[in-house]
Design a protein around this motif. Structure first.
Motif, mmCIF file in Angstrom:
data_model
loop_
_atom_site.group_PDB
_atom_site.id
_atom_site.type_symbol
_atom_site.label_atom_id
_atom_site.label_comp_id
_atom_site.label_asym_id
_atom_site.label_seq_id
_atom_site.Cartn_x
_atom_site.Cartn_y
_atom_site.Cartn_z
ATOM 1 N N MET A 143 -36.849 -151.653 -74.660
ATOM 2 C CA MET A 143 -35.745 -150.698 -74.540
ATOM 3 C C MET A 143 -34.637 -151.358 -73.744
ATOM 4 O O MET A 143 -34.786 -151.650 -72.561
ATOM 5 C CB MET A 143 -36.212 -149.419 -73.836
ATOM 6 N N LYS B 165 -30.605 -147.437 -73.974
ATOM 7 C CA LYS B 165 -31.233 -146.406 -74.799
ATOM 8 C C LYS B 165 -31.563 -146.915 -76.183
ATOM 9 O O LYS B 165 -31.988 -146.148 -77.053
ATOM 10 C CB LYS B 165 -30.306 -145.190 -74.905
ATOM 11 N N ARG B 166 -31.372 -148.218 -76.423
ATOM 12 C CA ARG B 166 -31.566 -148.774 -77.752
ATOM 13 C C ARG B 166 -32.890 -149.526 -77.829
ATOM 14 O O ARG B 166 -33.127 -150.463 -77.065
ATOM 15 C CB ARG B 166 -30.414 -149.718 -78.089
ATOM 16 N N GLY C 201 -40.777 -143.885 -73.286
ATOM 17 C CA GLY C 201 -40.146 -143.946 -74.602
ATOM 18 C C GLY C 201 -41.011 -144.506 -75.700
ATOM 19 O O GLY C 201 -40.496 -145.169 -76.612
ATOM 20 N N ARG D 84 -39.951 -143.377 -79.337
ATOM 21 C CA ARG D 84 -38.751 -144.029 -79.875
ATOM 22 C C ARG D 84 -39.038 -145.471 -80.255
ATOM 23 O O ARG D 84 -38.515 -145.977 -81.260
ATOM 24 C CB ARG D 84 -37.616 -143.973 -78.858
ATOM 25 N N ARG D 85 -39.856 -146.137 -79.477
ATOM 26 C CA ARG D 85 -40.207 -147.528 -79.808
ATOM 27 C C ARG D 85 -40.972 -147.599 -81.132
ATOM 28 O O ARG D 85 -40.673 -148.450 -81.993
ATOM 29 C CB ARG D 85 -41.052 -148.119 -78.678
ATOM 30 N N ALA E 242 -41.026 -145.396 -83.537
ATOM 31 C CA ALA E 242 -40.168 -144.992 -84.651
ATOM 32 C C ALA E 242 -39.294 -146.149 -85.123
ATOM 33 O O ALA E 242 -39.082 -146.335 -86.333
ATOM 34 C CB ALA E 242 -39.305 -143.802 -84.234
ATOM 35 N N GLU E 243 -38.800 -146.945 -84.188
ATOM 36 C CA GLU E 243 -37.990 -148.104 -84.566
ATOM 37 C C GLU E 243 -38.817 -149.151 -85.296
ATOM 38 O O GLU E 243 -38.365 -149.750 -86.283
ATOM 39 C CB GLU E 243 -37.348 -148.709 -83.320
#
Length: 460
Positions: free
Chosen positions: A306, A309-310, A413, A416-417, A419-420
């Motif tokens: 991360m 936030k990306r 996170g 989110r990780r 999902a990417e």
């Protein structure tokens, strides 16, 4: 009645002394004590204990209710450069001062030429580009090469601050770029060009200019050898936004990282690619840091970090060979060397791997810099894969922090990780237990220690 009392304050540590000295008694810096006048009340004020309160002055602008203040004038205006707008929080606010710091030759001037070109192209008004390091002809050649020539982009080669203000009065721009603040000189301030006193005075004057006239100002600042912004530390406190322009000279990847932002998040990052014909934003940079997507090569592992936030996917590579030296080598590129040494020790103690007499080389792909502990599990798998010669299973990413007892800890996170990684085709994720809800289409494999991770991640 009040009288003026003179004192001397340090620009570095704000230490105050009644007498001038060449060296600050507080921090030991040379030439940083500056004279300033203070109002000492003798009479006409009210007592507050032992202190004296000065007589009241009529404010020029009375205090107003918060509900009556118009906030539309401070809304961000997009610059037209998507990755830069991402870091700025949607764009640049009129009247804001943005400091873009970076090493010489990294591409700051190229990026700012793209910004003023997009600004003028979008009909946002005139953009004034002031350069103190190059001639107008040199800037014009770069603009032709990068395709950033526009009639509403005005160019001036000036190093005098008063002349720059005159250009602003004459052209009335909505965006002002000063390249760089270390080359500007205020004639009414002592000190050499680029010195502490001059840089602070120039920045304060340009900040006042931006606030009073509602002009967005972009300042270029050089950095020192240790990566800090050149000049006094208070320079970063004078501006509204501080951005660091980073990049390896051996790579085309450039990153703009937010350090301070009064109008948005201060942990965002924007990715760019520096080309012969200019600079271009990379909205999906994960592909730059991946080479072996199928995991068929021993010694490679993929993780998700991360950056702000990306989420970014990165590939870690390890090579372990028998050493011919009495003291084996440990070569690290793109990672924290002390963190790598700790993971090697944990692997030898809790996974039974014999590493002590081998040379170990660990690196990232594409010039990526990985510093967060969430990459520990991928690093351990890459080293174990290099030693055993067994590659990781297809489509597998590893996310987790490794402790000294060999346990795998949770990271922030995780959803989110994953999902990417799923978006880029990875269907299996080695994660710590209790990592929360995983996105659909991804098989999460919980691992509580290194032994379980090696058994689940490496091919038979």
């Amino acid at each position: 009645m009040a009288k003026t009392r003179v004192s001397f304050r340090c620009n570095e540590c704000s230490h105050s002394t009644p007498k001038w000295a060449g060296r600050c008694p507080g921090c030991g810096s040379w030439g940083t004590l500056q004279e300033r006048a203070e109002l000492a009340t003798v009479g006409g004020g009210a007592d507050r204990g032992s202190a004296r309160v000065p007589a009241a002055l009529l404010p020029s602008t009375p205090a107003a209710p918060l509900t009556t203040i118009d906030a539309t004038t401070t809304r961000a205006v997009p610059t037209g450069v998507g990755e830069l707008d991402r870091v700025l929080g949607g764009g640049i606010v009129p009247g804001a001062v943005v400091l873009l710091a970076g090493e010489p030759g990294a591409g700051k001037s190229t990026l700012l030429l793209e910004v003023v070109h997009r600004w003028a192209l979008g009909g946002r008004g005139r953009a004034l580009y002031v350069t103190g390091e190059e001639s107008t002809g040199q800037v014009r050649l770069r603009a032709e090469r990068t395709g950033t020539v526009h009639e509403d982009v005005l160019l001036a080669a000036e190093a005098d601050l008063a002349t720059v203000v005159g250009h602003v009065d004459h052209t009335a721009p909505t965006l002002l770029v000063v390249d760089s603040v270390q080359t500007m000189l205020a004639q009414d301030v002592d000190g050499v060009t680029g010195g502490t006193t001059q840089v602070r005075a120039v920045t304060a004057a340009l900040t006042a200019l931006a606030k009073t006239r509602g002009i967005a100002v972009l300042l270029v600042g050089h950095v020192t050898k240790d990566g800090a912004v050149a000049g006094p530390r208070t320079l970063e406190h004078l501006v509204d936004v501080v951005l660091h322009f980073e990049g390896d000279k051996n790579s085309t990847l450039r990153m703009v990282r937010g350090v301070k932002n009064r109008f948005g998040a201060a942990d965002e990052v924007g990715c760019f690619e520096l080309r012969d014909d200019g600079i271009a934003g990379i909205p999906d940079p994960s592909g730059l840091f991946l080479h072996h997507r199928d995991g068929a090569v021993p010694g490679t592992a993929v993780t998700v970090t991360m950056d702000g936030k990306r989420p970014l996917l990165g590939e870690l590579q390890a090579l372990v060979v028998e050493s011919a030296l009495p003291s084996p080598r440990r070569a690290v590129s793109g990672l924290d060397s002390s963190r790598v040494a700790m993971i090697l020790a944990v692997l030898e103690r809790h996974a039974g791997l014999k590493i002590g007499k081998n040379d170990v080389y660990v690196a990232t792909v594409g010039g990526m810099r990985v510093i967060e502990p969430a990459s520990d599990l991928a690093l351990a798998l890459a080293v174990a894969s290099a030693i055993s010669g067994r590659p990781l299973r297809d489509g597998t990413v590893a996310i987790g922090e490794v402790g000294l007892a060999g346990e795998v800890r949770r990271v922030t996170g995780a959803g989110r990780r994953i999902a990417e990684s799923a978006r880029l085709g990875f269907h299996t994720a080695l994660v710590p237990p209790d990592s929360g809800r995983m996105p659909s289409g991804t098989r999460a494999v919980p691992v509580s220690n290194l032994a379980e991770a090696l058994a689940a991640g490496l091919r038979p």
